[in-house]
Write a protein that holds these residues in place. Structure first.
Motif, mmCIF file in Angstrom:
data_model
loop_
_atom_site.group_PDB
_atom_site.id
_atom_site.type_symbol
_atom_site.label_atom_id
_atom_site.label_comp_id
_atom_site.label_asym_id
_atom_site.label_seq_id
_atom_site.Cartn_x
_atom_site.Cartn_y
_atom_site.Cartn_z
ATOM 1 N N LYS A 1 0.836 -1.205 0.000
ATOM 2 C CA LYS A 1 0.000 0.000 0.000
ATOM 3 C C LYS A 1 0.869 1.252 0.000
ATOM 4 N N SER A 2 0.345 2.298 -0.603
ATOM 5 C CA SER A 2 1.067 3.564 -0.617
ATOM 6 C C SER A 2 0.967 4.234 0.746
ATOM 7 N N ARG A 3 1.790 5.225 0.942
ATOM 8 C CA ARG A 3 1.755 5.975 2.202
ATOM 9 C C ARG A 3 0.389 6.626 2.406
ATOM 10 N N GLN A 4 -0.180 7.132 1.328
ATOM 11 C CA GLN A 4 -1.482 7.785 1.438
ATOM 12 C C GLN A 4 -2.556 6.776 1.855
ATOM 13 N N GLU A 5 -2.538 5.588 1.268
ATOM 14 C CA GLU A 5 -3.498 4.551 1.653
ATOM 15 C C GLU A 5 -3.304 4.141 3.108
ATOM 16 N N LEU A 6 -2.038 3.995 3.506
ATOM 17 C CA LEU A 6 -1.753 3.652 4.904
ATOM 18 C C LEU A 6 -2.212 4.769 5.837
ATOM 19 N N GLY A 7 -2.035 6.013 5.397
ATOM 20 C CA GLY A 7 -2.475 7.150 6.203
ATOM 21 C C GLY A 7 -3.983 7.166 6.393
ATOM 22 N N ILE A 8 -4.708 6.881 5.326
ATOM 23 C CA ILE A 8 -6.175 6.843 5.405
ATOM 24 C C ILE A 8 -6.614 5.702 6.315
ATOM 25 N N ALA B 1 -0.267 -1.904 13.615
ATOM 26 C CA ALA B 1 0.140 -2.604 12.401
ATOM 27 C C ALA B 1 0.297 -1.629 11.240
ATOM 28 N N VAL B 2 -0.606 -0.669 11.130
ATOM 29 C CA VAL B 2 -0.509 0.330 10.062
ATOM 30 C C VAL B 2 0.722 1.204 10.269
ATOM 31 N N ILE B 3 0.948 1.635 11.514
ATOM 32 C CA ILE B 3 2.117 2.480 11.791
ATOM 33 C C ILE B 3 3.402 1.725 11.471
ATOM 34 N N ALA B 4 3.447 0.443 11.825
ATOM 35 C CA ALA B 4 4.641 -0.359 11.536
ATOM 36 C C ALA B 4 4.855 -0.525 10.033
ATOM 37 N N ALA B 5 3.778 -0.497 9.266
ATOM 38 C CA ALA B 5 3.884 -0.680 7.817
ATOM 39 C C ALA B 5 4.323 0.585 7.082
ATOM 40 N N VAL B 6 4.248 1.740 7.750
ATOM 41 C CA VAL B 6 4.652 2.989 7.101
ATOM 42 C C VAL B 6 6.184 3.029 7.033
ATOM 43 N N PRO B 7 6.728 3.139 5.836
ATOM 44 C CA PRO B 7 8.189 3.201 5.707
ATOM 45 C C PRO B 7 8.735 4.460 6.371
ATOM 46 N N SER B 8 9.832 4.294 7.096
ATOM 47 C CA SER B 8 10.376 5.443 7.822
ATOM 48 C C SER B 8 11.691 5.950 7.245
ATOM 49 N N SER B 9 12.440 5.106 6.581
ATOM 50 C CA SER B 9 13.722 5.576 6.044
ATOM 51 C C SER B 9 13.565 5.924 4.565
ATOM 52 N N PRO B 10 14.422 6.814 4.057
ATOM 53 C CA PRO B 10 14.320 7.214 2.650
ATOM 54 C C PRO B 10 14.481 6.037 1.685
ATOM 55 N N GLU C 1 13.307 3.047 2.043
ATOM 56 C CA GLU C 1 12.082 2.266 1.989
ATOM 57 C C GLU C 1 10.963 2.980 1.236
ATOM 58 N N THR C 2 11.095 4.266 1.023
ATOM 59 C CA THR C 2 9.989 5.029 0.450
ATOM 60 C C THR C 2 9.873 4.887 -1.054
ATOM 61 N N GLY C 3 10.922 4.501 -1.732
ATOM 62 C CA GLY C 3 10.866 4.255 -3.165
ATOM 63 C C GLY C 3 10.771 5.517 -3.993
ATOM 64 N N ALA C 4 10.230 5.377 -5.204
ATOM 65 C CA ALA C 4 10.163 6.471 -6.165
ATOM 66 C C ALA C 4 9.164 7.547 -5.773
ATOM 67 N N LEU C 5 8.247 7.249 -4.888
ATOM 68 C CA LEU C 5 7.235 8.221 -4.498
ATOM 69 C C LEU C 5 7.869 9.486 -3.934
ATOM 70 N N ASP C 6 8.893 9.331 -3.105
ATOM 71 C CA ASP C 6 9.540 10.483 -2.497
ATOM 72 C C ASP C 6 10.456 11.224 -3.469
ATOM 73 N N ALA C 7 10.884 10.565 -4.538
ATOM 74 C CA ALA C 7 11.740 11.234 -5.510
ATOM 75 C C ALA C 7 10.989 12.398 -6.165
ATOM 76 N N LYS C 8 9.676 12.272 -6.270
ATOM 77 C CA LYS C 8 8.867 13.315 -6.883
ATOM 78 C C LYS C 8 8.400 14.346 -5.863
ATOM 79 N N ALA C 9 8.419 13.985 -4.595
ATOM 80 C CA ALA C 9 7.881 14.862 -3.557
ATOM 81 C C ALA C 9 8.845 15.992 -3.215
#
Length: 163
Positions: A4-11, A95-104, A106-114
């Motif tokens: 899941k994406s960060r946004q989905e995990l956030g929701i 479980a959701v908090i643990a699934a949120v990637p915390s290091s750069p 783990e975040t993948g290409a999503l953060d490259a655009k952010a």
């Protein structure tokens, strides 16, 4: 959950947080209902002596566990149900908090655009929300402890004098 994406995990995390808050409110409401209904008060000696606060037997992140012995009586069904909902919501939220990637990495290409400034702002917001949740859990535990003590006092007042 890793797909899941960060946004989905956030929701999903927000939904679980709302469930946790609703369950905590239901715990307090159930305790209030039991406190206001003398028919639900237990007169057994076990109910007049709740576990001591600070004995290390309950986790401060689970305030409902601290109230297990203090709000006894025959009408604990709603309280028990609320406690189970609270525990389930907390487990799901963790479980959701643990699934949120915390290091750069783990975040993948999503953060490259952010935008880095946006990422920084969101990380500060996450930190502030975690601190707020921790403070609210501490406050909720304190309120439950106070209710347990009040129920004990009222139970002692209602017990017959043995003179």
């Amino acid at each position: 959950m890793a797909a899941k994406s960060r946004q989905e995990l956030g929701i999903e995390g927000q939904r679980h947080l709302e469930e946790t808050i609703n369950a905590a409110f239901q715990i307090l409401s159930s305790m209030n209902d039991e406190l206001c209904n003398p028919a639900l008060w237990s007169t057994s000696p076990a109910a007049t002596h709740p576990p001591a606060s600070g004995d290390g037997s309950s986790d401060s992140s689970h305030p409902s566990e601290a109230s297990a012995g203090g709000a006894g009586g025959g009408g604990g069904g709603a309280l028990d149900e609320a406690r189970l909902r609270y525990k389930s919501a907390i487990a799901n939220l963790r479980a959701v908090i643990a699934a949120v990637p915390s290091s750069p990495q783990e975040t993948g290409a999503l953060d490259a655009k952010a935008d880095p400034a946006e990422i920084e702002r969101l990380e500060e917001r996450v930190s502030a929300l975690r601190k707020e949740l921790e403070n609210k859990n501490k406050h909720l535990k304190h309120l439950i402890d106070q209710l347990r003590n009040l129920i004990t006092d009222i139970s002692m007042w209602q017990s017959p004098c043995s003179a």
